[in-house]
Structures are given as structure tokens and as C-alpha cells.
Enzyme design. Sequence first.
Site, mmCIF file in Angstrom:
data_model
loop_
_atom_site.group_PDB
_atom_site.id
_atom_site.type_symbol
_atom_site.label_atom_id
_atom_site.label_comp_id
_atom_site.label_asym_id
_atom_site.label_seq_id
_atom_site.Cartn_x
_atom_site.Cartn_y
_atom_site.Cartn_z
ATOM 1 C CG ASP A 63 -1.697 -1.194 1.433
ATOM 2 O OD1 ASP A 63 -2.190 -1.692 0.412
ATOM 3 O OD2 ASP A 63 -1.825 -1.671 2.575
ATOM 4 C CG ASP A 88 -3.012 14.638 8.743
ATOM 5 O OD1 ASP A 88 -2.367 14.087 7.834
ATOM 6 O OD2 ASP A 88 -2.828 15.806 9.125
ATOM 7 C CD GLU A 91 -9.105 19.441 11.298
ATOM 8 O OE1 GLU A 91 -9.434 19.688 12.459
ATOM 9 O OE2 GLU A 91 -8.008 18.954 10.976
ATOM 10 C CD GLU A 92 -7.005 16.413 7.252
ATOM 11 O OE1 GLU A 92 -6.521 16.766 6.169
ATOM 12 O OE2 GLU A 92 -6.572 16.797 8.349
ATOM 13 C CG ASP A 128 -9.543 17.133 14.092
ATOM 14 O OD1 ASP A 128 -8.823 16.590 13.241
ATOM 15 O OD2 ASP A 128 -9.129 18.013 14.876
ATOM 16 C CG LEU A 156 -4.032 12.212 13.677
ATOM 17 C CD1 LEU A 156 -4.650 10.968 14.312
ATOM 18 C CD2 LEU A 156 -2.904 11.783 12.770
ATOM 19 C CG ASP A 157 -6.878 17.906 17.842
ATOM 20 O OD1 ASP A 157 -6.976 18.958 17.183
ATOM 21 O OD2 ASP A 157 -6.651 17.897 19.068
ATOM 22 C CD GLU A 190 -9.944 21.506 15.620
ATOM 23 O OE1 GLU A 190 -8.852 20.947 15.426
ATOM 24 O OE2 GLU A 190 -10.115 22.720 15.384
HETATM 25 P P1 AHG Z 1 -5.234 19.836 13.688
HETATM 26 O O1 AHG Z 1 -3.997 19.042 13.936
HETATM 27 O O2 AHG Z 1 -6.478 19.004 13.650
HETATM 28 O O3 AHG Z 1 -5.110 20.754 12.501
HETATM 29 O O4 AHG Z 1 -5.510 20.764 14.963
HETATM 30 C C1 AHG Z 1 -4.475 21.553 15.477
HETATM 31 C C2 AHG Z 1 -5.033 22.484 16.466
HETATM 32 C C3 AHG Z 1 -5.368 21.978 17.852
HETATM 33 O O5 AHG Z 1 -5.206 20.664 18.125
HETATM 34 C C4 AHG Z 1 -4.517 22.827 18.752
HETATM 35 O O6 AHG Z 1 -5.265 23.176 19.868
HETATM 36 C C5 AHG Z 1 -4.126 23.996 17.912
HETATM 37 O O7 AHG Z 1 -4.157 23.571 16.610
HETATM 38 C C6 AHG Z 1 -2.771 24.524 18.220
HETATM 39 O O8 AHG Z 1 -2.574 25.685 17.510
HETATM 40 P P2 AHG Z 1 -1.293 26.618 17.732
HETATM 41 O O9 AHG Z 1 -0.151 25.909 17.116
HETATM 42 O O10 AHG Z 1 -1.647 27.892 17.010
HETATM 43 O O11 AHG Z 1 -1.131 26.834 19.209
HETATM 44 MN MN MN Z 2 -7.730 19.534 15.250
HETATM 45 MN MN MN Z 3 -6.954 17.444 12.292
#
Ligand code: AHG
Ligand code: MN
Ligand code: MN
Length: 336
Positions: A66, A72, A95-96, A117, A119-120, A281
Site C-alpha cells: 500500500d 491524518d 476537517e480534511e 477531526d 487526527l488532532d 473541534e
Molecule cells: P489539527 O492538527 O487538527 O489541525 O488541529 C491543530 C489544532 C489543535 O489541536 C490545537 O489546539 C491547535 O491547533 C494549536 O494551535 P497553535 O499551534 O496555534 O497553538
Molecule cells: Mn484539530
Molecule cells: Mn486534524
Amino acid sequence: MSALPKFMTLERFINEQEMMHPGATGEFSGLLHDLSLAAKLVWREVSKAGLVNILGTTDRMNVSGDVVKKLDEFADETIYKAMDHGGHVCVMASEENEDILQIPDQYTAGKYVLLYDPLDGSSNIDANITIGSIFSVFKRATTTGKGTLQDCLQPGYKQVAAGYIIYGSSTIFVYSTGHGVHGFTLDPSVGEFLLSHEDIRIPVKGKIYSLNEGNFCNWESGMQRYIQYLKEQDKATDRPYSLRYIGTMVGDSHRTLLYGGIFAYPGDKKNPQGKLRLMYECNPMAFIIEQAGGRSSDGTKSVLQVQPASLHQHTPVFLGSTEDVKMCEEFLQGKR
Ligand code: AHG
Ligand code: MN
Ligand code: MN
């Protein structure tokens, strides 16, 4: 017989909760079962994150042939695939993906809507720092056929379930269906989530604040004054507060849920609506925090009262202990 603790799997807990609702069709429980499988599939991959280069990948192909995907992207597809054929959801959004995600024609459209979301905190992956997945569930607003954008754009107070999976030093599935908040820790040796945090209640007041203080210069003065206040020395009000910030909303909110205090991503002069997304989120986390007895706010009202206008809209968000969030609102509204 030694006195072993009572083992309660997530599956059994979901079924027992369903039995408390005589009219339940099982569709909702089925949806939660599918989500727990999705969580395990994502966890399996996340836990191997650093091994991708060791496990024989060449030209972005893994040992099974694969194409190796970014985590994510992998999580996004895995959750969709775990949920698309169960007959429980009529539409999804993640989100993606810019647009709503339709259920393939060959599968039945169910009663529910799933937003997630996948992968956060994905920027933390390479440093082996806690990441998570977040989900939000609504009943469909339309009555039949394929789900629509209208089904997805519902305010947070209409959520029928929400939760997250935190991939940290252990993996925990935390969710609420509007009857308290419960956490289940994955025992990887048996592949089961076991009840470890029953009926989580957030402390009324904490002494930790969690936000990206690097944005200080761009904040409105109310926000700046609030954080300055938390840093002042005063025994009577238990200050200064401690700062803890991971940069993964799931991790920062989970700690806030257990220890109390406040997590915030305010709007600022550059981004008046902040960075975090309402549907994937802020809504689900606000639901969890409020269900645990805490408070959520966008600065003036509960996050759950925000009427969504588009799938990917952002909102300022303040979550945590009731007293802490109330005080933050007072500073934001110029009352202090
Ligand atoms: P994601 O990885 O889903 O894009 O989310 C990132 C988010 C969240 O998890 C976090 O609270 C925030 O971005 C952090 O942002 P900063 O780097 O601006 O602090
Ligand atoms: Mn997120
Ligand atoms: Mn995410």
C-alpha cells in the site's frame, strides 16, 4: 477467588446504556461500536508512527504494497471506511475534506450525521507528543434519502453524542451521549477499551491555564488582562496559575477535564474567529466539558449555541471549570 475489579468493556457499556432506553433501535449503539473499531484502527497506525521508515517502506510503499499515507489522511479514510457501510449514518463531514462526505450508493443511509477531526494535533506526531481524534454526532435534520449539508450544519446543543480518542501514554476513548462523560482505556493486549473513568466531573475551579500565549500581542485587551491576572501572586485566590500547553486540543482539553482550569483559543487581531473549528473541534469538546459540569464559551455565549453557517467555520473557544471560564468571560466583556 481474589477480588478482581469489574471489567466493563466499551461495547458492554454501550449496550447496557441502550437497554435503559426502551424505544432504542440499536442504530445509535451500532454507530458507537463502529466508532470504537475506527479508534482501534487509527490507534494501531498511530502507535507505529515512528516505525514507518524501519518497516521496509520504499518509495512510499509499505510492506503490504500500500502507498504509505500521511497519518491524518490515513485516519480520515479509516474513520470514513469504518462508518460508511453500517447503515447508521446518512452523511459525514471531516476537517480534511472541503465538502460533505456522502455514503456510497450501495449502502443504506441511517438516522445519524457524523462530523470528525480524524487526527488532532498532527503537527505533534513527529515529536511523539499526544494526538487525538474527535467526533460529533447529530440526528439527521432531513427525513429520508442521502444526507445533506443541512444535516451537518446543526448547532452544538443538538449533538446526541460527542467524544474523542486520546493517543497518549495510553489510549483513552472518552464520550458522552448526554448522560455524563465516561472514559475507557485501551488494553492493547486484548484489544478492548475498558471502563477506567466513570462519570467524569470537572473541578469547579482549577489553577491551570492552557493556550498559545505566543499570540499575546494580537489579543484584545480583555484577554491580555485576564492572562496577566492569572499570573499575579495572590494566595487568597490561589494565583499564580500554572501554564500547560501541548498544542493538541484533545490533550489540552482532556487535562482540563480531569484537573480543571481553562483551555482557550481566543480570536485575535489577525484571526478574529481564532484557529479552532466549530464543527470538528469546538462543538464536541464543549459538549463533553458541559456534560462533565463545566462551561464553554465563545466569549459571549455557550459554544453549543453558535449557529453554524459553513462546515469549516472557526470560533473563539474557552472551555473548562465553570468559575474559570466565567471569570475569563468577565474580562473579555470588560466587566473586570
Ligand atoms: P489539527 O492538527 O487538527 O489541525 O488541529 C491543530 C489544532 C489543535 O489541536 C490545537 O489546539 C491547535 O491547533 C494549536 O494551535 P497553535 O499551534 O496555534 O497553538
Ligand atoms: Mn484539530
Ligand atoms: Mn486534524
